[in-house]
Structure formats: structure tokens, C-alpha cells
Design a protein around this motif. Structure first.
Motif, PDB file in Angstrom:
ATOM      1  N   ALA A   1       0.810  -1.217   0.000  1.00  0.00           N
ATOM      2  CA  ALA A   1       0.000   0.000   0.000  1.00  0.00           C
ATOM      3  C   ALA A   1       0.843   1.266   0.000  1.00  0.00           C
ATOM      4  O   ALA A   1       0.356   2.335  -0.357  1.00  0.00           O
ATOM      5  CB  ALA A   1      -0.924   0.005   1.222  1.00  0.00           C
ATOM      6  N   TYR A   2       2.112   1.157   0.399  1.00  0.00           N
ATOM      7  CA  TYR A   2       3.004   2.313   0.433  1.00  0.00           C
ATOM      8  C   TYR A   2       3.950   2.344  -0.772  1.00  0.00           C
ATOM      9  O   TYR A   2       4.934   3.067  -0.772  1.00  0.00           O
ATOM     10  CB  TYR A   2       3.821   2.298   1.724  1.00  0.00           C
ATOM     11  N   VAL A   3       3.657   1.549  -1.795  1.00  0.00           N
ATOM     12  CA  VAL A   3       4.504   1.426  -2.983  1.00  0.00           C
ATOM     13  C   VAL A   3       5.903   0.990  -2.549  1.00  0.00           C
ATOM     14  O   VAL A   3       6.911   1.410  -3.116  1.00  0.00           O
ATOM     15  CB  VAL A   3       4.550   2.759  -3.783  1.00  0.00           C
ATOM     16  N   ASP A   4       5.955   0.129  -1.543  1.00  0.00           N
ATOM     17  CA  ASP A   4       7.213  -0.248  -0.904  1.00  0.00           C
ATOM     18  C   ASP A   4       7.426  -1.758  -0.926  1.00  0.00           C
ATOM     19  O   ASP A   4       8.158  -2.298  -0.104  1.00  0.00           O
ATOM     20  CB  ASP A   4       7.218   0.260   0.547  1.00  0.00           C
ATOM     21  N   ALA A   5       6.786  -2.455  -1.850  1.00  0.00           N
ATOM     22  CA  ALA A   5       6.921  -3.914  -1.897  1.00  0.00           C
ATOM     23  C   ALA A   5       6.809  -4.389  -3.333  1.00  0.00           C
ATOM     24  O   ALA A   5       6.177  -3.739  -4.182  1.00  0.00           O
ATOM     25  CB  ALA A   5       5.856  -4.592  -1.041  1.00  0.00           C
ATOM     26  N   ILE A   6       7.433  -5.527  -3.594  1.00  0.00           N
ATOM     27  CA  ILE A   6       7.359  -6.134  -4.914  1.00  0.00           C
ATOM     28  C   ILE A   6       7.262  -7.645  -4.735  1.00  0.00           C
ATOM     29  O   ILE A   6       7.933  -8.219  -3.879  1.00  0.00           O
ATOM     30  CB  ILE A   6       8.593  -5.745  -5.769  1.00  0.00           C
ATOM     31  N   ASP A   7       6.386  -8.272  -5.502  1.00  0.00           N
ATOM     32  CA  ASP A   7       6.249  -9.728  -5.524  1.00  0.00           C
ATOM     33  C   ASP A   7       6.893 -10.235  -6.811  1.00  0.00           C
ATOM     34  O   ASP A   7       6.575  -9.755  -7.909  1.00  0.00           O
ATOM     35  CB  ASP A   7       4.783 -10.145  -5.484  1.00  0.00           C
ATOM     36  N   ILE A   8       7.778 -11.209  -6.672  1.00  0.00           N
ATOM     37  CA  ILE A   8       8.576 -11.697  -7.801  1.00  0.00           C
ATOM     38  C   ILE A   8       8.203 -13.139  -8.111  1.00  0.00           C
ATOM     39  O   ILE A   8       8.322 -14.017  -7.260  1.00  0.00           O
ATOM     40  CB  ILE A   8      10.076 -11.582  -7.490  1.00  0.00           C
ATOM     41  N   ARG A   9       7.752 -13.362  -9.339  1.00  0.00           N
ATOM     42  CA  ARG A   9       7.351 -14.693  -9.777  1.00  0.00           C
ATOM     43  C   ARG A   9       8.555 -15.578 -10.065  1.00  0.00           C
ATOM     44  O   ARG A   9       8.543 -16.778  -9.782  1.00  0.00           O
ATOM     45  CB  ARG A   9       6.492 -14.567 -11.039  1.00  0.00           C
ATOM     46  N   GLY A  10       9.611 -14.997 -10.647  1.00  0.00           N
ATOM     47  CA  GLY A  10      10.775 -15.793 -10.996  1.00  0.00           C
ATOM     48  C   GLY A  10      11.779 -14.985 -11.791  1.00  0.00           C
ATOM     49  O   GLY A  10      11.732 -13.747 -11.822  1.00  0.00           O
ATOM     50  N   PHE A  11      12.683 -15.688 -12.470  1.00  0.00           N
ATOM     51  CA  PHE A  11      13.808 -15.062 -13.148  1.00  0.00           C
ATOM     52  C   PHE A  11      14.033 -15.744 -14.504  1.00  0.00           C
ATOM     53  O   PHE A  11      13.671 -16.900 -14.690  1.00  0.00           O
ATOM     54  CB  PHE A  11      15.078 -15.177 -12.300  1.00  0.00           C
TER      55      PHE A  11
END
Length: 358
Positions: A166-176
Motif C-alpha cells: 500500500a506504500y509502494v514499498d513492496a514487490i512480488d517476484i514470480r521468478g527469473f
């Protein structure tokens, strides 16, 4: 005496007449005017102030932009400066959309705040690239983003505390993705979690009990019983039609599918096709039922599960997770809970005691 009285009366009459002439007559409008009474000071209440506008102040925006300029210094980054985001308590005064960082593409571009730039850069350059070279024999060229900004509370959290998303302070990463075209995705390359191995052990024990009970029943033994609660399961990930799916594998080899979590972010249709080469349809052909059942029963083996935690791709992902725990305020992965089975969550939440690493 009489003359004095008459003179006084005449004088009074003249004064009254002159006063009447000097004062204008009241109009009908004047008669209709009503002067409102003064408020009762003891009971009157002040009018509450109007709520502040749902925007960032110029000073807040200028300060955040200055910090962004400082954060970008010395980094090889391609970013787009976005308009300030303000949704109640959510948002950021100077968000950016990160497309590329140190020759690694973010696909799709991630909406983050500038405070994530330095930790992401450290993670990529100091940890991910050496790990990729060691375990995969190549370099990382892309980070597959699953989710970024989302004005919501943390999934599964009791109360109303907002997620760092909510604070534009996170990222979810599916893979590489590597420069050799290898797709290393959390869902299918992490390997089984510790929960899976525990569930597999229990399922094997229950399966053996069922087989013993069936053998006793076939031999006519009156003590044959089928154990209750033989519903323990492990989860086998697949990706079908661009949707992350988890097979709940029950004792005996039967399956039940459920969708894995996606926790916001762009629709799956907008993401690259990361379908697994060995993804199986839920409806197997009749001639393959026996082979499928044998394969599923083999998956239930705790030994087989433990071995699949030690593949090069699994070692890369587990090393990446361990390194992230040293850098970010919060790092969550498949071993945290089933809702994070298909992605890494990283953020820079400030914590008084310790970082969260699951």
C-alpha cells in the motif's frame, strides 16, 4: 398662571410634531425584518474543519523527488517518474516505474518507491548474479514481476494494518530468466516446502494403513478397518493456460486442483507465458491412468520430495531467498505459507526488533 399653562401645552405640541416629521415612517419591508438572536455561548458548538484534500503537499512531493534523485545517483537504471499516488493512507508522493536495473529487465515494469532501488541493486549484483553463474551457468537478464502497488491490508493479517504494498514499498517476484533462456520460477522450481514433506510422511503412513486394512478385509479378517482422516495432502505446482495452479495430491494418487495466490498485480493474461513443459491436464487419457497413479504415488515419497529440494534451480532460488533476508526488511517465500508458494515478497518495512524472513 393660566397663560403659563397654555404656553407650556403649545410648546409640547410643537416638539411632538417636529419629532414626528424628522423620523421616517416604517416600510412594510422594515416591519418584516427579524433580527436573529445571538447564539447561546454555553451550548453552541464550533463547526468542524473540513477534511484535508486527498493529495500530497508540495513540500512532501519536493522532498520525495529529491530523495529519488539521490537514490538514482550511480545506478544504471531506467525508470519512469509517475504522478504522486494518494488513496487515503495509501500511496507515495514520488513513485517510479522501474523497467531496468543494472542490465536486468523488470517485466512488467515495477511500480515502486525509490527506497527499493538500492536494496534491489545490491541483491541483483552481489547475490543473484553470482548465484546464477554458480548454479545455472548463466546470468540473470530478467526479473518476472507478479505484483507491486496495491492499496490493501496484508493478506491474512488480523486488524487493519496496511501491507507495504500500500506504500509502494513492496514487490512480488514470480521468478527469473537467464541469458540462456532458462525460466526459473518459484512455483515450479523451489521444490517442496517443509510442510510438503511433513504432509507426505503422514500421507504415506495413512496409505500404508489403508493398504493393510484392505488386505485384511480381502482375507476376511474381522479386525479390518480403514483409518479415518486419510485426507492429508501435498501440493504439486503447475502452470496451465497462464494460470498458476496447485494440485492437491491425496493418498491413493487422486488430485484436486486449486489456484495459487496472485495477491494483486497485473492480470495473468498480460504476463509472459511461463507454462511448464511437463504440465499435465487434469483429465488423463484412460491408457495412462496407471502410469499417472504411479507417478503421483512416487511424488508422495518424502525421500523424493527432499531430493527435489536440491536441484540447481532450487538451490538458486533458496540462495536468492536467503540473501534477500539479509537485505530487505521483509522476505517471504514458499515456506512462509501456501499464499506465497508461487512468489517471493520483498519490502523495506522498518522494524524495531528484527527483519522478517520466512
Amino acid at each position: 398662571m393660566l397663560r403659563f399653562g397654555v404656553g407650556l401645552a403649545v410648546a409640547l405640541a410643537l416638539l411632538s410634531s417636529s419629532a414626528s416629521l424628522a423620523r421616517p415612517a416604517k416600510s412594510s419591508d422594515d416591519a418584516a425584518k427579524v433580527v436573529p438572536p445571538l447564539p447561546d455561548r454555553k451550548t453552541s458548538k464550533a463547526t468542524p474543519d473540513a477534511p484535508p484534500p486527498d493529495v500530497w503537499s508540495p513540500a512532501e512531493i519536493a522532498d520525495a523527488q529529491a530523495r529519488c534523485t539521490a537514490a538514482l545517483q550511480g545506478l544504471k537504471a531506467i525508470v519512469t517518474h509517475e504522478a504522486p499516488i494518494k488513496e487515503g493512507s495509501c500511496g507515495n508522493p514520488a513513485p517510479i516505474r522501474l523497467s531496468r536495473l543494472d542490465n536486468v529487465t523488470f517485466a512488467p515494469a515495477a511500480l515502486i518507491n525509490c527506497g527499493l532501488l538500492a536494496p534491489l541493486h545490491t541483491w541483483i549484483t552481489k547475490d543473484l548474479q553470482p548465484l546464477a553463474k554458480q548454479q545455472l551457468g548463466s546470468k540473470i537478464t530478467a526479473v518476472q514481476v507478479m505484483s507491486d502497488y496495491s492499496c490493501r491490508t496484508a493478506f491474512g493479517r488480523v486488524g487493519k494494518k496496511l501491507s507495504q504494498h500500500a506504500y509502494v514499498d513492496a514487490i512480488d517476484i514470480r521468478g527469473f530468466v537467464t541469458d540462456k533462456g532458462q525460466k526459473v520460477f518459484v512455483l515450479d522450481s523451489w521444490g517442496p516446502t517443509d510442510r510438503d514433506i511433513v504432509a507426505a510422511t503422514k500421507a504415506r503412513e495413512e496409505q500404508k494403513a489403508v493398504e493393510i486394512a484392505q488386505a485384511q478385509a480381502a482375507s476376511g479378517s474381522s479386525s479390518a478397518t480403514t483409518p479415518a482422516g486419510a485426507a492429508s495432502r501435498i501440493l504439486k505446482p503447475t502452470r496451465t493456460d497462464r494460470v498458476d495452479v496447485v494440485d492437491a495430491i491425496l493418498p491413493g494418487g487422486s488430485r484436486k486442483q486449486q489456484m495459487a495466490a496472485r495477491l494483486g498485480g497485473p492480470p495473468d493474461a498480460k504476463l509472459p507465458d511461463t507454462r511448464l513443459a511437463d504440465a499435465k491436464s487434469t483429465t488423463a487419457k484412460p491408457g495412462r491412468k496407471a502410469a499417472d497413479k504411479a507417478r503421483q504415488l512416487a511424488i508422495l515419497s518424502p525421500q523424493a520430495l527432499a531430493a527435489s529440494q536440491n536441484t540447481p534451480r532450487a538451490r538458486f532460488l533458496r540462495g536468492a531467498h536467503t540473501a534477500a533476508c539479509r537485505i530487505f526488511g521483509t522476505t517471504l517465500g514458499p515456506d512462509a505459507n501456501d499464499m506465497h508458494r508461487n512468489h517471493f515478497h520483498v519490502d523495506m518495512a522498518e522494524r524495531k526488533i528484527k527483519k522478517i524472513c520466512d
